[in-house]
Write a protein that holds these residues in place. Structure first.
Motif, mmCIF file in Angstrom:
data_model
loop_
_atom_site.group_PDB
_atom_site.id
_atom_site.type_symbol
_atom_site.label_atom_id
_atom_site.label_comp_id
_atom_site.label_asym_id
_atom_site.label_seq_id
_atom_site.Cartn_x
_atom_site.Cartn_y
_atom_site.Cartn_z
ATOM 1 N N ILE A 29 0.844 -1.198 0.000
ATOM 2 C CA ILE A 29 0.000 0.000 0.000
ATOM 3 C C ILE A 29 0.879 1.249 0.000
ATOM 4 N N GLN A 36 2.593 1.657 -3.397
ATOM 5 C CA GLN A 36 1.692 2.174 -4.423
ATOM 6 C C GLN A 36 1.472 3.673 -4.271
ATOM 7 N N GLN A 92 -7.156 4.878 2.207
ATOM 8 C CA GLN A 92 -7.681 4.554 0.878
ATOM 9 C C GLN A 92 -8.280 5.784 0.211
ATOM 10 N N SER A 116 -6.486 7.795 -2.960
ATOM 11 C CA SER A 116 -7.212 7.790 -4.232
ATOM 12 C C SER A 116 -7.461 9.216 -4.717
ATOM 13 N N GLN A 153 -3.873 4.298 -6.948
ATOM 14 C CA GLN A 153 -4.855 3.212 -6.992
ATOM 15 C C GLN A 153 -4.514 2.188 -5.912
ATOM 16 N N GLU A 175 -7.101 0.921 -3.760
ATOM 17 C CA GLU A 175 -8.329 0.301 -3.267
ATOM 18 C C GLU A 175 -8.190 -1.217 -3.166
ATOM 19 N N GLU A 176 -7.653 -1.853 -4.202
ATOM 20 C CA GLU A 176 -7.509 -3.315 -4.174
ATOM 21 C C GLU A 176 -6.547 -3.752 -3.083
ATOM 22 N N ALA A 177 -5.458 -3.016 -2.890
ATOM 23 C CA ALA A 177 -4.466 -3.386 -1.870
ATOM 24 C C ALA A 177 -5.053 -3.232 -0.462
ATOM 25 N N ASP A 225 -8.293 -3.337 0.303
ATOM 26 C CA ASP A 225 -9.308 -4.383 0.437
ATOM 27 C C ASP A 225 -8.668 -5.743 0.717
ATOM 28 N N ALA A 226 -7.555 -6.032 0.055
ATOM 29 C CA ALA A 226 -6.858 -7.308 0.273
ATOM 30 C C ALA A 226 -6.322 -7.393 1.705
ATOM 31 N N HIS A 270 -7.494 -10.096 4.491
ATOM 32 C CA HIS A 270 -6.470 -10.906 5.164
ATOM 33 C C HIS A 270 -6.611 -10.809 6.690
#
Length: 136
Positions: free
Chosen positions: A59, A62, A99, A103, A108, A110-112, A114-115, A119
């Motif tokens: 995260i 990114q 997040q 953004s 980007q 959001e996916e990281a 959410d993952a 987890h």
């Protein structure tokens, strides 16, 4: 609580309008100096595994700001109050702030995020399963 189904003694901490505006107006490095150390401590308190730390590092990567690469000078009173609020927020709320703010700056994540949340939820379920089995 509708999220964790546990009783809480007080309402969860949230950023007020002034804090949100303060975060929005900060340069990325200053923002990271305030938020990322608190996020890292909260995540480590839940799970200090290599996998979890790698997800958190992803995260930060990114966002272009590696964790531990920034330090903040002694903050002003308003920044100290913001830090106290960030520390009192739940991990999920803090991840939502990260997040949203990243953004807004075109990152980007959001996916990281959410993952990482998925987890951590799986870890929580695995930690609770033996307790439930004992009760049955």
């Amino acid at each position: 609580c509708e999220y964790c189904h546990m009783a809480h003694s007080k309402r969860p901490a949230q950023l007020d309008k002034r804090h949100r505006e303060m975060l929005r107006s900060m340069p990325p490095l200053e923002w990271a100096a305030l938020i990322l150390p608190t996020l890292q401590k909260k995540v480590q308190a839940v799970d200090d595994s290599f996998e979890t730390q790698a997800m958190l590092g992803g995260i930060a990567a990114q966002s272009g700001i590696p964790i531990g690469s920034v330090s903040s000078s002694m903050p002003q009173r308003s920044q100290r109050m913001l830090i106290l609020t960030l520390r009192s927020m739940s991990l999920k709320s803090l991840l939502s702030v990260v997040q949203h703010d990243l953004s807004q700056h075109g990152h980007q994540v959001e996916e990281a995020v959410d993952a990482l949340l998925l987890h951590l939820r799986k870890l929580a379920v695995h930690a609770v399963e033996p307790l439930v089995q004992q009760l049955l």
